[in-house]
Write an enzyme that holds these catalytic residues in place. Structure first.
Site, PDB file in Angstrom:
ATOM      1  N   HIS A  94      -1.273  -3.778  -1.012  1.00 40.05           N
ATOM      2  CA  HIS A  94      -1.718  -3.002  -1.661  1.00 40.05           C
ATOM      3  C   HIS A  94      -2.195  -2.524  -3.097  1.00 40.05           C
ATOM      4  CE1 HIS A  94      -2.499   1.749  -1.363  1.00 40.05           C
ATOM      5  NE2 HIS A  94      -2.718   1.379  -0.757  1.00 40.05           N
ATOM      6  N   GLU A 166     -10.183  -1.733  -1.523  1.00 40.92           N
ATOM      7  CA  GLU A 166      -9.244  -0.161  -2.343  1.00 40.92           C
ATOM      8  C   GLU A 166      -9.739  -0.233  -3.915  1.00 40.92           C
ATOM      9  OE1 GLU A 166      -7.277   1.569   1.097  1.00 40.92           O
ATOM     10  OE2 GLU A 166      -6.102   0.869  -0.358  1.00 40.92           O
TER      11      GLU A 166
HETATM   12  P1  PGA Z   1      -5.985   7.596   0.532  1.00 43.21           P
HETATM   13  O1  PGA Z   1      -5.160   6.090   0.480  1.00 43.21           O
HETATM   14  O2  PGA Z   1      -6.663   7.419   1.688  1.00 43.21           O
HETATM   15  O3  PGA Z   1      -5.404   8.318   0.368  1.00 43.21           O
HETATM   16  O4  PGA Z   1      -7.100   7.255  -1.250  1.00 43.21           O
HETATM   17  C1  PGA Z   1      -5.684   4.838   0.967  1.00 43.21           C
HETATM   18  C2  PGA Z   1      -4.613   3.998   0.542  1.00 43.21           C
HETATM   19  O5  PGA Z   1      -3.813   4.189  -0.244  1.00 43.21           O
HETATM   20  O6  PGA Z   1      -4.636   3.035   1.441  1.00 43.21           O
END
Ligand code: PGA
Length: 256
Positions: A94, A166
């Site tokens: 992450h 992401e």
């Molecule tokens: P968020 O986070 O939905 O708050 O943008 C997503 C994540 O960190 O996996």
């Protein structure tokens, strides 16, 4: 099938995590088709959330795992220990760990290997920074993350391959990526993973994560190439999260 992953991050204690997981179960009661739903609480809450989810279709996931198999590694939690507590999925790499804990692609690779050995599906998070997007290197940055994470990996045939695209600038910012950008970047992830693993692109599942909420979830989920969403902030707001699950139910129903 669509997969919705709730990442509670370090926001909740044990009781709050259990209450939220129970709320999800109440919210989906009676639904005849469901997406796959995965709840990822902090380590201390895993065992209790597992009990709350027992005999349900909602799966348990962890937010991180040790790169080592076992032994004198103070403060870490191994893949075998996560399997023992009932985790079916674990997030890996992450961006908050890459940035905050200086996790490298080599660490991500080692963690994937550990998770596979324990029979847990890794959800490998990749994504470019705002700077990389601005200077036009988003695709090569993400391709590099995928290739280095998988380098030399012998992928067990039965293990699904799961990634979460992401973009760093979209996480927790309230500025989600456009659907067009998500689709373009998912293609990059699928191609790189398929090349590295020698599998068909179709076998590579890619989720989108970054400011997904009840309002915008449907626009991503309705795209065939978007296998699901990874949800942070909105996952700890019961009503928002259930709206996201409902959007996935609509899509799953429409695709049947
Ligand atoms: P968020 O986070 O939905 O708050 O943008 C997503 C994540 O960190 O996996």
């Amino acid at each position: 099938m669509k997969t919705i992953i709730a990442n509670y991050k370090m926001h909740l204690g044990v009781r709050e995590s259990v209450a939220l997981a129970r709320g999800v179960l109440r919210g989906i009661r009676g639904a005849d088709v469901l997406p796959e739903i995965v709840v990822c609480p902090s380590y201390p809450a895993l065992a209790e959330v597992r009990k709350a989810l027992a005999r349900s279709h909602v799966r348990l996931g962890a937010q991180n795992v040790a790169a080592e198999a076992a032994g004198a590694v103070t403060g870490e939690v191994s893949a075998a220990q996560l399997a023992d507590v009932g985790c079916a999925y674990t997030l890996v790499g992450h961006s908050e760990r890459r940035r905050g804990a200086h996790e490298t692609d080599a660490d991500v690779h080692a963690k994937i290997v550990q998770l596979h050995a324990a029979g847990i599906t890794p959800v490998v998070c990749v994504g470019e920074s705002a700077e990389q997007r601005a200077n036009g290197s988003a695709e090569s940055a993400v391709r590099g993350q995928v290739l280095r994470a998988l380098e030399g990996a012998v992928w067990p045939r039965k293990m699904p391959v799961m990634f979460a695209y992401e973009p760093v600038w979209a996480i927790g910012s309230g500025q989600p990526a456009t659907v067009a950008d998500v689709l373009a970047m998912h293609r990059v992830v699928r191609q790189a993973a398929a090349d590295a693993l020698g599998v068909a692109e179709d076998e590579v599942a890619v989720l989108y994560g970054g400011s997904v909420d009840g309002e915008n979830a449907y626009q991503y989920l309705r795209e065939r190439e978007v296998r699901g969403v990874l949800v942070g902030s909105a996952s700890i707001k019961m009503h928002e999260f259930l709206r996201i699950v409902d959007a996935a139910i609509d899509v799953v129903n429409a695709q049947q």
